[in-house]
Scaffold this active site. Structure first.
Site, mmCIF file in Angstrom:
data_model
loop_
_atom_site.group_PDB
_atom_site.id
_atom_site.type_symbol
_atom_site.label_atom_id
_atom_site.label_comp_id
_atom_site.label_asym_id
_atom_site.label_seq_id
_atom_site.Cartn_x
_atom_site.Cartn_y
_atom_site.Cartn_z
ATOM 1 N N ASP A 1 -7.613 -5.635 -4.249
ATOM 2 C CA ASP A 1 -7.371 -4.579 -5.238
ATOM 3 C C ASP A 1 -7.745 -5.030 -6.643
ATOM 4 O O ASP A 1 -8.108 -4.209 -7.489
ATOM 5 C CB ASP A 1 -5.897 -4.169 -5.216
ATOM 6 C CG ASP A 1 -5.561 -3.257 -4.053
ATOM 7 O OD1 ASP A 1 -6.494 -2.667 -3.470
ATOM 8 O OD2 ASP A 1 -4.367 -3.123 -3.727
ATOM 9 N N GLU B 1 -9.131 2.002 5.654
ATOM 10 C CA GLU B 1 -9.654 1.692 4.325
ATOM 11 C C GLU B 1 -9.571 0.183 4.094
ATOM 12 O O GLU B 1 -10.539 -0.464 3.689
ATOM 13 C CB GLU B 1 -8.851 2.438 3.271
ATOM 14 C CG GLU B 1 -9.261 2.137 1.843
ATOM 15 C CD GLU B 1 -8.299 2.740 0.832
ATOM 16 O OE1 GLU B 1 -8.693 2.858 -0.340
ATOM 17 O OE2 GLU B 1 -7.152 3.076 1.194
ATOM 18 N N HIS B 2 -8.398 -0.383 4.330
ATOM 19 C CA HIS B 2 -8.178 -1.829 4.250
ATOM 20 C C HIS B 2 -7.670 -2.312 5.607
ATOM 21 O O HIS B 2 -6.703 -1.757 6.131
ATOM 22 C CB HIS B 2 -7.105 -2.186 3.214
ATOM 23 C CG HIS B 2 -7.273 -1.522 1.884
ATOM 24 N ND1 HIS B 2 -6.637 -0.342 1.558
ATOM 25 C CD2 HIS B 2 -7.999 -1.886 0.791
ATOM 26 C CE1 HIS B 2 -6.950 -0.005 0.321
ATOM 27 N NE2 HIS B 2 -7.779 -0.918 -0.168
ATOM 28 N N GLN C 1 0.825 -1.213 0.000
ATOM 29 C CA GLN C 1 0.000 0.000 0.000
ATOM 30 C C GLN C 1 0.855 1.257 0.000
ATOM 31 O O GLN C 1 0.491 2.268 -0.591
ATOM 32 C CB GLN C 1 -0.949 -0.003 1.199
ATOM 33 C CG GLN C 1 -2.029 -1.064 1.123
ATOM 34 C CD GLN C 1 -2.814 -1.011 -0.175
ATOM 35 O OE1 GLN C 1 -2.707 -1.885 -1.023
ATOM 36 N NE2 GLN C 1 -3.617 0.021 -0.344
ATOM 37 N N HIS D 1 1.741 3.096 -3.319
ATOM 38 C CA HIS D 1 0.762 3.911 -4.045
ATOM 39 C C HIS D 1 1.153 5.383 -4.085
ATOM 40 O O HIS D 1 1.002 6.041 -5.104
ATOM 41 C CB HIS D 1 -0.615 3.809 -3.376
ATOM 42 C CG HIS D 1 -1.439 2.652 -3.837
ATOM 43 N ND1 HIS D 1 -2.050 2.613 -5.060
ATOM 44 C CD2 HIS D 1 -1.765 1.493 -3.214
ATOM 45 C CE1 HIS D 1 -2.724 1.471 -5.180
ATOM 46 N NE2 HIS D 1 -2.558 0.776 -4.075
ATOM 47 N N HIS E 1 -52.199 21.782 6.188
ATOM 48 C CA HIS E 1 -51.929 20.365 5.929
ATOM 49 C C HIS E 1 -53.194 19.529 6.210
ATOM 50 O O HIS E 1 -53.546 18.641 5.440
ATOM 51 C CB HIS E 1 -50.781 19.865 6.821
ATOM 52 C CG HIS E 1 -49.419 20.234 6.330
ATOM 53 N ND1 HIS E 1 -49.021 21.528 6.141
ATOM 54 C CD2 HIS E 1 -48.346 19.456 5.990
ATOM 55 C CE1 HIS E 1 -47.765 21.556 5.720
ATOM 56 N NE2 HIS E 1 -47.335 20.301 5.610
#
Length: 458
Positions: free
Chosen positions: A386, A352-353, A283, A286, A445
């Site tokens: 992924d 996230e993961h 990761q 990235h 109403h």
């Protein structure tokens, strides 16, 4: 070797590739933990000042503003925004057969998972003659953003397009930054993935100008609508893409403000240090701002993983990028008293993961409350998700997994209630409607109901 002091007073190696955060002996509640877990220093609010004039310009000048912004930021002067059909066909024809086979398998698995997410319409008979149905209707037109900066992401084409198609979206648009090296077109592998999925409306535009183009649409100098606007924009991007999505939310729907990617790993002594280190690096490659966090009660594992990071970072392709990510404030080895304390930390981190490398990985995974996606045991690394697990890799970052979900078929669907009452069913409940309307001081109403039942003449 020199040492420094971690927050608890525990020595940590200065020249280790990743810092140590020692939370042992500290009893912190959830909100306090959220304040101390590693985070990227991401200033989306600051980026708004940069993207606002870009978005305003696109709204005012359309295609001309998009072309000017693309030249400024990507170094490409576009003569047209849309990728020609011939370029899509050529990219697919030239695609490496091994990559094509991998993409086809990724698509097949993603379809299996996402097809099962499609909700079905339902009808509830509330009373005799009165029912409420819920219809699930896809948005009409979506814009899918595929990044094109430090890496090439054909997998993001798959992850965005498949759920939109499974939701039944009729018009799917993909936009990805123009690349100097490819004659002003997006990367050919991205184009090939679009062609493989049957997406033929593709634009060579990236950054904030792409989000604004999708939100407002874009006309040329003659007033011709070149790019019709969309209903929702999804997909990851850099901080400026995230800022543009925040700015234009309301004009368009968005999935989330995706920030730098991150991985959290909860592990005990049963974990294999070399595999844990490899997953952290996977990761970190990235982005220099990517987060890599190991949470463990085992000092032996922490030391072994740190040693493996020293060895593996030196041998990986993107050494500098990985080293920067691991050394940043968003990455750390977090020491905890036990696995229960570790569970509290990973729930506060809301990764996230999240990988679980413990002897009881499946049971612990079932207890996780906050994560974009959970990966159970050593045979389910994030890299699988992924590309080829069948799950979606467009996931909430920056702790947003405590309130947001990853991309799915639901992202592209809207639930519409259909209320169907006959005369008697309305008459039976009319007095309740009138009572509540009067309680809220909204007598009109109630009148809207009683008007349907005029009092008989005396």
């Amino acid at each position: 070797m020199q040492t420094t002091t971690a927050p608890s007073g525990t020595p940590a190696l200065v020249d280790a590739p990743i810092r140590t955060l020692d939370l042992r002996g500290r009893r912190l509640e959830h909100r306090e933990l959220r304040g101390v877990v590693p985070r990227a220093e991401l200033d989306v609010e600051g980026a708004l000042a940069v993207v606002r004039p870009i978005c305003d310009d696109v709204r005012a000048r359309g295609v001309a503003a998009v072309v000017d912004a693309t030249e400024r930021f990507d170094g490409v002067r576009l003569d047209r925004l849309r990728v020609p059909a011939a370029a899509l066909a050529e990219a697919l024809a030239s695609l490496d057969p091994a990559v094509r086979a991998a993409l086809e398998e990724s698509i097949r698995r993603a379809r299996l998972v996402h097809a099962d997410q499609r909700r079905t319409d339902s009808t509830v008979q509330v009373v005799p003659g009165g029912s409420v149905s819920e219809r699930w209707v896809p948005v009409e037109r979506v814009g899918l953003y595929v990044p094109g900066g430090l890496a090439v992401y054909p997998s993001s084409v798959v992850m965005n397009v498949v759920p939109a198609q499974e939701a039944g979206v009729e018009q799917i648009v993909v936009t990805s930054p123009a690349q100097k090296d490819f004659g002003g077109l997006p990367h050919p592998t991205i184009l090939a993935a679009c062609a493989l999925l049957g997406v033929d409306e593709v634009y060579a535009v990236g950054g904030a100008q792409a989000v604004a183009m999708l939100a407002y649409g874009a006309r040329d100098a003659d007033g011709v609508l070149v790019v019709p606007g969309v209903d929702i924009v999804t997909g990851p991007g850099n901080i400026y893409v995230a800022a543009a999505k925040r700015l234009l939310k309301g004009v368009i729907g968005i999935d989330s403000e995706a920030g730098p990617t991150e991985i959290g790993i909860l592990a005990d002594d049963s974990a294999v240090a070399a595999e844990v280190a490899a997953d952290l690096i996977s990761q970190a490659e990235h982005d220099p701002m990517a987060g890599a966090v190991l949470v463990t009660p085992s000092t032996a594992l922490a030391e072994a993983v740190t040693a493996e990071l020293v060895r593996q970072v030196a041998g990986t392709k993107h050494t500098e990028r990985v080293a920067t990510a691991l050394a940043g404030p968003q990455s750390a080895v977090v020491l905890v008293d036990d696995l229960e304390a570790g569970m509290q930390v990973v729930d506060a981190y809301a990764a996230e993961h999240l990988e679980i490398h413990t002897v009881d990985a499946r049971e612990r995974a079932a207890r996780v409350r906050n994560a974009g996606a959970v990966f159970v045991g050593r045979w389910a690394p994030v890299s699988l998700g992924d590309y080829c697990a069948g799950s979606n890799h467009v996931l909430p970052t920056g702790g947003c997994a405590c309130h947001s979900s990853g991309l799915s078929v639901q992202t592209f669907l809207r639930g519409i209630h259909v209320v169907d009452y006959d005369e008697q069913a309305l008459a039976d409940v009319a007095h309740h409607v009138v009572a509540l309307a009067n309680a809220e001081d909204l007598p009109a109403h109630g009148d809207a109901v009683t008007a349907r039942f005029p009092a008989p003449p005396k």
